[in-house]
Design an enzyme around this catalytic site. Structure first.
Site, PDB file in Angstrom:
ATOM      1  N   CYS A  79     -80.690  -6.077  46.550  1.00 59.04           N
ATOM      2  CA  CYS A  79     -81.858  -5.603  45.789  1.00 59.04           C
ATOM      3  C   CYS A  79     -82.824  -6.743  45.458  1.00 59.04           C
ATOM      4  O   CYS A  79     -83.554  -7.204  46.332  1.00 59.04           O
ATOM      5  CB  CYS A  79     -81.395  -4.864  44.539  1.00 59.04           C
ATOM      6  SG  CYS A  79     -82.689  -3.865  43.776  1.00 59.04           S
ATOM      7  N   HIS A 169     -77.737  -0.578  46.273  1.00 59.19           N
ATOM      8  CA  HIS A 169     -76.605  -1.136  45.519  1.00 59.19           C
ATOM      9  C   HIS A 169     -75.285  -0.594  46.071  1.00 59.19           C
ATOM     10  O   HIS A 169     -74.911   0.552  45.789  1.00 59.19           O
ATOM     11  CB  HIS A 169     -76.736  -0.784  44.032  1.00 59.19           C
ATOM     12  CG  HIS A 169     -77.821  -1.537  43.345  1.00 59.19           C
ATOM     13  ND1 HIS A 169     -77.635  -2.774  42.771  1.00 59.19           N
ATOM     14  CD2 HIS A 169     -79.128  -1.234  43.168  1.00 59.19           C
ATOM     15  CE1 HIS A 169     -78.774  -3.203  42.255  1.00 59.19           C
ATOM     16  NE2 HIS A 169     -79.705  -2.278  42.482  1.00 59.19           N
ATOM     17  N   GLU A 171     -72.349  -1.485  45.204  1.00 58.92           N
ATOM     18  CA  GLU A 171     -71.289  -1.598  44.208  1.00 58.92           C
ATOM     19  C   GLU A 171     -71.107  -0.340  43.364  1.00 58.92           C
ATOM     20  O   GLU A 171     -70.077  -0.183  42.693  1.00 58.92           O
ATOM     21  CB  GLU A 171     -71.544  -2.808  43.294  1.00 58.92           C
ATOM     22  CG  GLU A 171     -72.773  -2.702  42.406  1.00 58.92           C
ATOM     23  CD  GLU A 171     -74.045  -3.221  43.058  1.00 58.92           C
ATOM     24  OE1 GLU A 171     -74.963  -3.606  42.318  1.00 58.92           O
ATOM     25  OE2 GLU A 171     -74.127  -3.233  44.301  1.00 58.92           O
ATOM     26  N   SER A 223     -52.544 -11.517  18.481  1.00 54.70           N
ATOM     27  CA  SER A 223     -53.096 -10.366  17.782  1.00 54.70           C
ATOM     28  C   SER A 223     -52.225  -9.126  17.930  1.00 54.70           C
ATOM     29  O   SER A 223     -52.444  -8.129  17.240  1.00 54.70           O
ATOM     30  CB  SER A 223     -54.486 -10.043  18.351  1.00 54.70           C
ATOM     31  OG  SER A 223     -54.377  -9.590  19.690  1.00 54.70           O
ATOM     32  N   GLY A 224     -51.258  -9.173  18.844  1.00 52.51           N
ATOM     33  CA  GLY A 224     -50.469  -7.986  19.128  1.00 52.51           C
ATOM     34  C   GLY A 224     -51.054  -7.167  20.252  1.00 52.51           C
ATOM     35  O   GLY A 224     -50.446  -6.210  20.721  1.00 52.51           O
ATOM     36  N   GLY A 225     -52.255  -7.539  20.708  1.00 54.51           N
ATOM     37  CA  GLY A 225     -52.910  -6.806  21.782  1.00 54.51           C
ATOM     38  C   GLY A 225     -52.452  -7.257  23.156  1.00 54.51           C
ATOM     39  O   GLY A 225     -51.698  -8.225  23.316  1.00 54.51           O
ATOM     40  N   VAL A 226     -52.955  -6.566  24.169  1.00 53.30           N
ATOM     41  CA  VAL A 226     -52.571  -6.846  25.551  1.00 53.30           C
ATOM     42  C   VAL A 226     -52.942  -8.269  25.956  1.00 53.30           C
ATOM     43  O   VAL A 226     -52.131  -9.008  26.519  1.00 53.30           O
ATOM     44  CB  VAL A 226     -53.261  -5.850  26.511  1.00 53.30           C
ATOM     45  CG1 VAL A 226     -52.892  -6.160  27.963  1.00 53.30           C
ATOM     46  CG2 VAL A 226     -52.897  -4.422  26.171  1.00 53.30           C
ATOM     47  N   ASP A 227     -54.184  -8.671  25.653  1.00 58.08           N
ATOM     48  CA  ASP A 227     -54.702  -9.942  26.156  1.00 58.08           C
ATOM     49  C   ASP A 227     -53.911 -11.143  25.639  1.00 58.08           C
ATOM     50  O   ASP A 227     -53.449 -11.979  26.413  1.00 58.08           O
ATOM     51  CB  ASP A 227     -56.176 -10.095  25.782  1.00 58.08           C
ATOM     52  CG  ASP A 227     -57.012  -8.907  26.244  1.00 58.08           C
ATOM     53  OD1 ASP A 227     -56.620  -8.267  27.236  1.00 58.08           O
ATOM     54  OD2 ASP A 227     -58.039  -8.616  25.609  1.00 58.08           O
ATOM     55  N   SER A 228     -53.778 -11.236  24.319  1.00 59.66           N
ATOM     56  CA  SER A 228     -53.094 -12.410  23.764  1.00 59.66           C
ATOM     57  C   SER A 228     -51.613 -12.399  24.133  1.00 59.66           C
ATOM     58  O   SER A 228     -51.008 -13.457  24.357  1.00 59.66           O
ATOM     59  CB  SER A 228     -53.271 -12.488  22.247  1.00 59.66           C
ATOM     60  OG  SER A 228     -52.629 -11.417  21.586  1.00 59.66           O
TER      61      SER A 228
END
Length: 511
Positions: A79, A169, A171, A223-228
């Site tokens: 584009c 595009h 994508e 934090s208890g989350g997925v990432d950490s």
């Protein structure tokens, strides 16, 4: 080292979708601001130029030298990138005589590696107000549409490597063969191997952390989350008991979350210390209603508490963080015209205060990719299937001023909502869900008494990576049951509403 594709971001709303499309081919890629010089590493195999809200004829439009890039690597210009290439090579770009937005179909598709297995009639998605009016001399049109004579072209003999350009595009899902076109470019033209898998990521990341940390020690907030959790497990896999984790209760967690998370970390074998700092946060947040100010206070206090606890580990020289790609993209102005949507405490503050080197093993992963890595590491679904939860916690789900009473009210309502999602099997179908306490009181009737109590909004969205999201179409019967139970069991709430806004234009969180 895995092969890599670089995506130069000119500010397009679709840039992240290009990255996702390539990642799903098991090929690693990174997004980089178009203003940043390219580092031509040996594993870099090709460059994609994104679209942009700019016109190439704008005085302040970003204009890197595409020929210089093409002399190093194959290029696919999308584009804005296609229009910039045409302009730089001596062509003409101007305003379209009619709107070029929405679905179109390719015609006169030429036999070329970029269009391998793609034929006439393939649907593509247009989104531009400028168009290529005159193609540079020596360039070859390889596809058009009914209304656009130059939908795709090849810059023959322009640079040392193949340089392609498309005005649509690939994508977005509306381009039916878009993923195939990206695959043709990155595999056949750039020669990338499709070997970027969860297993290879874990192996390379663990080895990199071992090398980077050496005999040093890492401290990390969880934090208890997925990432950490996934980030900590990767670091633990690399250095074992030289990782020290701290879990702070800021008083803005979900109901009973502090105790449940600490118990879960015991089973993972992580070295974690829990710190109760609820009253400190409640005191500092008293009377504060501005969302950004609340975020900054919560972030600052977290840093203070974490810093104080970390002083007991004076010989730690590395700081681990669970930063993921959406955090980086939304928090950093990717290029001049981009807008910072909100501040993320994950990507700033602690390193400056603590003078430590950062370890961010997930920095270039999307959320669903983090979950795949977690499964490769053997982490239980109790952590991996948890919905994303904002760093400031319920501090940005209690709209307006925060009090301990309001937090407890919201914790109860949220717990009822989430439990119903789990009981009905809807929890796994939803990307993120939570309750929001509104600073609105309204009249209600309970029994024969008049009430004047708070309103709770329920939020649930479906998404792949959190960059875009649609509101979840939960059954009316489910919403009715949740509303009834919240009003009956949570004192102080007499009205429940459901948020049917998508991102964009709204964000997932309300603050």
């Amino acid at each position: 080292m895995n092969d890599k594709i670089l995506i130069l971001d000119f500010g397009s709303q679709y840039t992240q979708l290009i990255a996702r499309g390539i990642r799903e081919l098991n090929i690693y890629c990174e997004i980089q601001p178009c203003t940043k010089p390219i580092q031509y590493e040996p594993n870099l195999k090709g460059v994609i130029l994104s679209g942009s809200p700019f016109s190439v004829n704008d005085e302040n439009a970003p204009k890197p030298d595409i020929k210089a890039i093409g002399d190093k690597l194959p290029v696919l210009a999308v584009c804005y990138g296609a229009q910039l290439l045409a302009q730089q090579a001596g062509g003409e770009v101007g305003k379209s005589t009619h709107r070029e937005y929405g679905r179109a179909h390719l015609q006169d598709v030429q036999h070329d590696p970029l269009f391998a297995t793609i034929s006439n009639g393939s649907q593509v998605w247009m989104s531009h107000s400028d168009t290529i009016k005159k193609l540079p001399e020596g360039f070859t049109v390889i596809a058009r549409t009914e209304s656009i004579p130059v939908a795709a072209f090849k810059a023959e003999n322009y640079a040392a490597n193949d340089v392609y350009a498309i005005q649509f595009h690939p994508e977005v899902t509306h381009s039916s063969d878009g993923r195939q076109l990206l695959k043709n470019f990155v595999t056949d033209i750039c020669g990338c191997k499709q070997d970027w898998t969860p297993a290879s990521f874990v192996h390379e990341t663990v080895e990199r952390i071992k090398k980077e940390v050496g005999d040093g020690k890492v401290i990390m907030a969880l934090s208890g989350g997925v990432d950490s959790t996934v980030a900590a497990t990767l670091i633990d896999r690399a250095i074992g008991d030289r990782l020290y984790c701290i879990f702070v209760d800021n008083g803005l967690l979900r109901k009973d979350e502090f105790e449940q998370v600490l118990e879960g970390y015991k089973h993972l074998g992580l070295n974690v210390k829990g710190v109760d700092a609820k009253q400190l946060f409640y005191k500092e947040l008293d009377g504060v209603s501005d969302p950004e100010q609340k975020r900054k206070i919560i972030g600052r206090l977290f840093i203070d508490v974490f810093y104080k606890e970390s002083q007991q580990m004076k010989d730690a020289t590395f700081l681990g963080q669970g930063t993921i790609y959406p955090d980086v993209i939304e928090s950093v102005s990717v290029n001049g015209p981009s807008v910072t949507i909100k501040s993320h405490h994950n990507v700033g503050g602690l390193p400056e205060k603590m003078h430590m080197s950062l370890i961010e093993p997930l920095r270039y992963l999307f959320k669903d990719e983090v979950r795949k890595i977690g499964r490769e590491l053997g982490i239980d679904d109790i952590f991996l299937q948890r919905h994303p939860f904002p760093g400031p916690g319920l501090g940005i789900r209690v709209l307006g001023a925060i009090t301990e009473e309001k937090v407890k009210m919201l914790q109860e309502a949220d717990a009822i909502y989430v439990q119903h999602l789990r009981d009905t099997g809807l929890y796994k179908e939803v990307w993120q869900a939570g309750a929001i306490l509104l600073p609105v009181q309204s009249v209600g009737v309970m029994g024969d008494e008049r009430t004047y109590e708070y309103t709770v909004a329920l939020r649930a969205v479906t998404s792949v990576d959190g960059m875009t999201a649609d509101w979840a179409h939960l059954p009316y019967s489910f919403l009715a049951k949740v509303s009834n139970d919240i009003i009956n069991y949570v004192k102080g709430i007499n009205r429940v509403v459901y948020d049917i806004s998508s991102k964009p234009p709204a964000t997932i969180e309300w603050e």
